[in-house]
Design a protein around this motif. Structure first.
Motif, PDB file in Angstrom:
ATOM      1  N   GLY A  94       0.836  -1.188   0.000  1.00  0.00           N
ATOM      2  CA  GLY A  94       0.000   0.000   0.000  1.00  0.00           C
ATOM      3  C   GLY A  94       0.869   1.236   0.000  1.00  0.00           C
ATOM      4  O   GLY A  94       2.095   1.158  -0.142  1.00  0.00           O
ATOM      5  N   ARG A  95       0.249   2.394   0.185  1.00  0.00           N
ATOM      6  CA  ARG A  95       0.983   3.655   0.152  1.00  0.00           C
ATOM      7  C   ARG A  95       1.803   3.878   1.418  1.00  0.00           C
ATOM      8  O   ARG A  95       2.728   4.687   1.419  1.00  0.00           O
ATOM      9  N   GLY A  96       1.470   3.146   2.491  1.00  0.00           N
ATOM     10  CA  GLY A  96       2.221   3.291   3.741  1.00  0.00           C
ATOM     11  C   GLY A  96       1.382   3.937   4.828  1.00  0.00           C
ATOM     12  O   GLY A  96       0.707   4.934   4.598  1.00  0.00           O
ATOM     13  N   ASP A  97       1.445   3.352   6.012  1.00  0.00           N
ATOM     14  CA  ASP A  97       0.766   3.936   7.170  1.00  0.00           C
ATOM     15  C   ASP A  97       1.741   3.974   8.338  1.00  0.00           C
ATOM     16  O   ASP A  97       2.610   4.837   8.403  1.00  0.00           O
ATOM     17  N   SER A  98       1.676   2.991   9.220  1.00  0.00           N
ATOM     18  CA  SER A  98       2.477   3.061  10.450  1.00  0.00           C
ATOM     19  C   SER A  98       3.972   3.066  10.188  1.00  0.00           C
ATOM     20  O   SER A  98       4.733   3.723  10.915  1.00  0.00           O
ATOM     21  N   ALA A  99       4.433   2.345   9.173  1.00  0.00           N
ATOM     22  CA  ALA A  99       5.871   2.276   8.910  1.00  0.00           C
ATOM     23  C   ALA A  99       6.464   3.641   8.593  1.00  0.00           C
ATOM     24  O   ALA A  99       7.605   3.941   8.961  1.00  0.00           O
ATOM     25  N   VAL A 100       5.673   4.490   7.913  1.00  0.00           N
ATOM     26  CA  VAL A 100       6.186   5.814   7.559  1.00  0.00           C
ATOM     27  C   VAL A 100       5.736   6.876   8.555  1.00  0.00           C
ATOM     28  O   VAL A 100       6.505   7.773   8.918  1.00  0.00           O
ATOM     29  N   MET A 231      -7.437   2.060  13.580  1.00  0.00           N
ATOM     30  CA  MET A 231      -6.457   1.889  12.510  1.00  0.00           C
ATOM     31  C   MET A 231      -7.052   2.232  11.157  1.00  0.00           C
ATOM     32  O   MET A 231      -6.456   2.973  10.359  1.00  0.00           O
ATOM     33  N   VAL A 232      -8.248   1.727  10.884  1.00  0.00           N
ATOM     34  CA  VAL A 232      -8.912   2.040   9.621  1.00  0.00           C
ATOM     35  C   VAL A 232      -9.180   3.541   9.526  1.00  0.00           C
ATOM     36  O   VAL A 232      -9.101   4.143   8.449  1.00  0.00           O
ATOM     37  N   GLY A 233      -9.466   4.159  10.675  1.00  0.00           N
ATOM     38  CA  GLY A 233      -9.747   5.592  10.688  1.00  0.00           C
ATOM     39  C   GLY A 233      -8.613   6.438  10.144  1.00  0.00           C
ATOM     40  O   GLY A 233      -8.850   7.531   9.607  1.00  0.00           O
ATOM     41  N   ASN A 234      -7.369   5.963  10.270  1.00  0.00           N
ATOM     42  CA  ASN A 234      -6.242   6.712   9.689  1.00  0.00           C
ATOM     43  C   ASN A 234      -6.420   6.868   8.191  1.00  0.00           C
ATOM     44  O   ASN A 234      -6.195   7.942   7.619  1.00  0.00           O
ATOM     45  N   HIS A 235      -6.787   5.783   7.522  1.00  0.00           N
ATOM     46  CA  HIS A 235      -6.973   5.803   6.083  1.00  0.00           C
ATOM     47  C   HIS A 235      -8.232   6.575   5.692  1.00  0.00           C
ATOM     48  O   HIS A 235      -8.247   7.304   4.700  1.00  0.00           O
ATOM     49  N   VAL A 236      -9.281   6.414   6.491  1.00  0.00           N
ATOM     50  CA  VAL A 236     -10.522   7.123   6.202  1.00  0.00           C
ATOM     51  C   VAL A 236     -10.313   8.626   6.325  1.00  0.00           C
ATOM     52  O   VAL A 236     -10.838   9.409   5.522  1.00  0.00           O
ATOM     53  N   THR A 261      -9.824  12.311  17.174  1.00  0.00           N
ATOM     54  CA  THR A 261      -9.007  13.458  17.578  1.00  0.00           C
ATOM     55  C   THR A 261      -7.521  13.275  17.293  1.00  0.00           C
ATOM     56  O   THR A 261      -6.747  14.216  17.415  1.00  0.00           O
ATOM     57  N   GLY A 262      -7.092  12.090  16.945  1.00  0.00           N
ATOM     58  CA  GLY A 262      -5.677  11.832  16.709  1.00  0.00           C
ATOM     59  C   GLY A 262      -5.405  10.348  16.785  1.00  0.00           C
ATOM     60  O   GLY A 262      -6.337   9.538  16.847  1.00  0.00           O
ATOM     61  N   TYR A 263      -4.144  10.007  16.799  1.00  0.00           N
ATOM     62  CA  TYR A 263      -3.798   8.583  16.816  1.00  0.00           C
ATOM     63  C   TYR A 263      -2.413   8.400  17.410  1.00  0.00           C
ATOM     64  O   TYR A 263      -1.485   9.143  17.085  1.00  0.00           O
ATOM     65  N   ASP A 264      -2.291   7.415  18.274  1.00  0.00           N
ATOM     66  CA  ASP A 264      -1.021   7.117  18.925  1.00  0.00           C
ATOM     67  C   ASP A 264      -0.401   5.886  18.269  1.00  0.00           C
ATOM     68  O   ASP A 264      -0.850   4.756  18.492  1.00  0.00           O
ATOM     69  N   TYR A 265       0.635   6.094  17.464  1.00  0.00           N
ATOM     70  CA  TYR A 265       1.253   4.970  16.774  1.00  0.00           C
ATOM     71  C   TYR A 265       2.041   4.060  17.718  1.00  0.00           C
ATOM     72  O   TYR A 265       2.388   2.941  17.340  1.00  0.00           O
ATOM     73  N   ASN A 266       2.301   4.517  18.918  1.00  0.00           N
ATOM     74  CA  ASN A 266       2.896   3.612  19.896  1.00  0.00           C
ATOM     75  C   ASN A 266       1.941   2.483  20.274  1.00  0.00           C
ATOM     76  O   ASN A 266       2.374   1.439  20.766  1.00  0.00           O
ATOM     77  N   ARG A 267       0.632   2.705  20.052  1.00  0.00           N
ATOM     78  CA  ARG A 267      -0.380   1.705  20.368  1.00  0.00           C
ATOM     79  C   ARG A 267      -1.011   1.132  19.103  1.00  0.00           C
ATOM     80  O   ARG A 267      -2.073   0.505  19.170  1.00  0.00           O
ATOM     81  N   HIS A 268      -0.371   1.333  17.971  1.00  0.00           N
ATOM     82  CA  HIS A 268      -0.926   0.904  16.693  1.00  0.00           C
ATOM     83  C   HIS A 268      -1.176  -0.605  16.681  1.00  0.00           C
ATOM     84  O   HIS A 268      -0.301  -1.409  17.009  1.00  0.00           O
ATOM     85  N   GLY A 269      -2.385  -0.990  16.301  1.00  0.00           N
ATOM     86  CA  GLY A 269      -2.712  -2.399  16.180  1.00  0.00           C
ATOM     87  C   GLY A 269      -2.753  -3.141  17.494  1.00  0.00           C
ATOM     88  O   GLY A 269      -2.644  -4.371  17.509  1.00  0.00           O
ATOM     89  N   ARG A 270      -2.950  -2.416  18.590  1.00  0.00           N
ATOM     90  CA  ARG A 270      -2.900  -3.054  19.904  1.00  0.00           C
ATOM     91  C   ARG A 270      -4.215  -2.860  20.654  1.00  0.00           C
ATOM     92  O   ARG A 270      -4.841  -1.793  20.593  1.00  0.00           O
ATOM     93  N   VAL A 271      -4.612  -3.887  21.361  1.00  0.00           N
ATOM     94  CA  VAL A 271      -5.796  -3.804  22.215  1.00  0.00           C
ATOM     95  C   VAL A 271      -5.568  -2.726  23.270  1.00  0.00           C
ATOM     96  O   VAL A 271      -4.481  -2.606  23.827  1.00  0.00           O
ATOM     97  N   GLY A 272      -6.615  -1.918  23.499  1.00  0.00           N
ATOM     98  CA  GLY A 272      -6.513  -0.886  24.525  1.00  0.00           C
ATOM     99  C   GLY A 272      -5.989   0.438  24.023  1.00  0.00           C
ATOM    100  O   GLY A 272      -5.701   1.332  24.827  1.00  0.00           O
ATOM    101  N   ASN A 273      -5.851   0.607  22.718  1.00  0.00           N
ATOM    102  CA  ASN A 273      -5.412   1.884  22.158  1.00  0.00           C
ATOM    103  C   ASN A 273      -6.440   2.957  22.502  1.00  0.00           C
ATOM    104  O   ASN A 273      -7.581   2.920  22.033  1.00  0.00           O
TER     105      ASN A 273
END
Length: 346
Positions: A94-100, A231-236, A261-273
């Motif tokens: 894909g175009r890139g999300d958490s990695a970039v 996670m999907v919300g980042n793309h949306v 309101t934002g997104y914490d990539y330290n909790r990306h793909g994790r339960v309890g984000n």
């Protein structure tokens, strides 16, 4: 319908390999991993260990990107794995999300993604390709075979997928949204002169199998899977920024991010984000597959009838082993073609 599993490369890596082996033994055809080198361990190293420990599962990233990985290096990696283990790899991109974004970067352009798909596919299929002004190939690679599947949400990305991809990865399990996106990809493929039936359609989403459909069981499952809506919300959010709220993108996909309101990539793909708290129960129920095994079978049958060829489970919750077991023993057999040894009609 094929079934896959999507794993995070959390240490110990041996646990990831163990889950992959378990998935193969239960009948899963594909093992995917996240590709976000800052957040998790290096996936391609673990892919090699999975391939060595299994017999026939197809292994690849869901998904890599052209920003953090040079496409010629990516192609060489796949061709090497194929030489070692016999054409058992697949490239989700894909175009890139958490990695970039975890490094402060931005997703690549669709033009860069298109070019990278061509470079990766041609080189990893032991063919030459024009790249950076030269005609290049992997001189040591013979007989390598690789499909490239594209993860997409927005209209232009869906069009690109239909035009050039071997497969389409939709990272949510809502049948209405899936129907709209599959139709967009098919229309783009046909407009490009391709046979739409040659594009493989993969839906990937968290699946949580509960003992029953009681309110208590479903509430726990929702809390375990709510991270996915974030996670999907980042793309949306990218889609809304680009196309606004009045495009033909289904409101069922875009409306729910109003409270984001934002997104914490330290909790990306994790339960309890905590940055997924804005995701309502309705979205969890639509985007994910939760409930009893029978509930999963009904949703998957609906997706299959829409043309979905593979369902892959995001296995990021507290019931990894039991979910794999339930799918292998109850869900997948219920969706398989029934073949009998004796034809009782004669």
């Amino acid at each position: 319908m094929d079934f896959g599993v999507v794993l995070q490369c959390n240490p110990p890596a041996s646990r990831v390999v163990e889950l992959a082996v378990r998935a193969e033994n239960l009948g899963f055809s594909h093992v995917w991993t996240f590709d976000s080198h800052l957040l998790w361990q290096e996936p391609y190293v673990i892919h090699s260990a999975i391939l060595a420990a299994t017999r026939k599962v197809i292994v690849g990233p869901m998904v890599t990107n052209p920003a953090t990985r040079d496409p010629t290096v990516t192609a060489s990696t796949f061709a090497t794995l194929n030489e070692m283990y016999g054409n058992r790899t697949i490239c989700g991109i894909g175009r890139g999300d958490s990695a970039v974004r975890a490094l402060g970067g931005s997703p690549t352009t669709l033009a860069t993604l298109r070019q990278s798909i061509e470079v990766i596919r041609e080189l990893a299929n032991s063919r030459a390709v024009d790249h950076t002004g030269s005609r290049v190939r992997l001189p040591w690679s013979t007989g390598s075979s690789l499909e490239v599947w594209v993860a997409a949400y927005g209209p232009k990305a869906l069009a690109l997928t239909g035009e050039v991809a071997d497969g389409f990865i939709l990272q949510l399990g809502d049948p209405d949204i899936a129907a709209w996106m599959i139709e967009k990809v098919r229309a783009a493929a046909e407009a490009a002169g391709r046979d739409p039936s040659t594009v493989t359609f993969c839906v990937a989403a968290p699946a949580y199998v509960t003992a029953d459909d009681s309110p208590e069981a479903l509430a726990h499952a929702r809390d375990q899977c709510r991270w996915f809506g974030g996670m999907v919300g980042n793309h949306v959010a990218d889609i809304v920024t680009r196309y606004g709220t009045d495009s033909d993108v289904p409101a069922a996909l875009t409306d729910y991010i109003a409270g984001r309101t934002g997104y914490d990539y330290n909790r990306h793909g994790r339960v309890g984000n905590s940055h997924a708290d804005f995701v309502p129960d309705e979205i969890v129920d639509r985007f994910c597959l939760i409930g009893s095994a029978q509930t999963h079978v009904r949703r998957l049958a609906e997706l299959r009838d829409l043309g979905v060829d593979q369902f892959s489970i995001y296995l990021q919750h507290d019931a990894k082993s039991s979910t794999l077991e339930a799918y292998g023993e109850r869900v997948m057999p219920a969706l398989a073609d029934q073949v009998t040894a004796i034809d009782t009609a004669t």
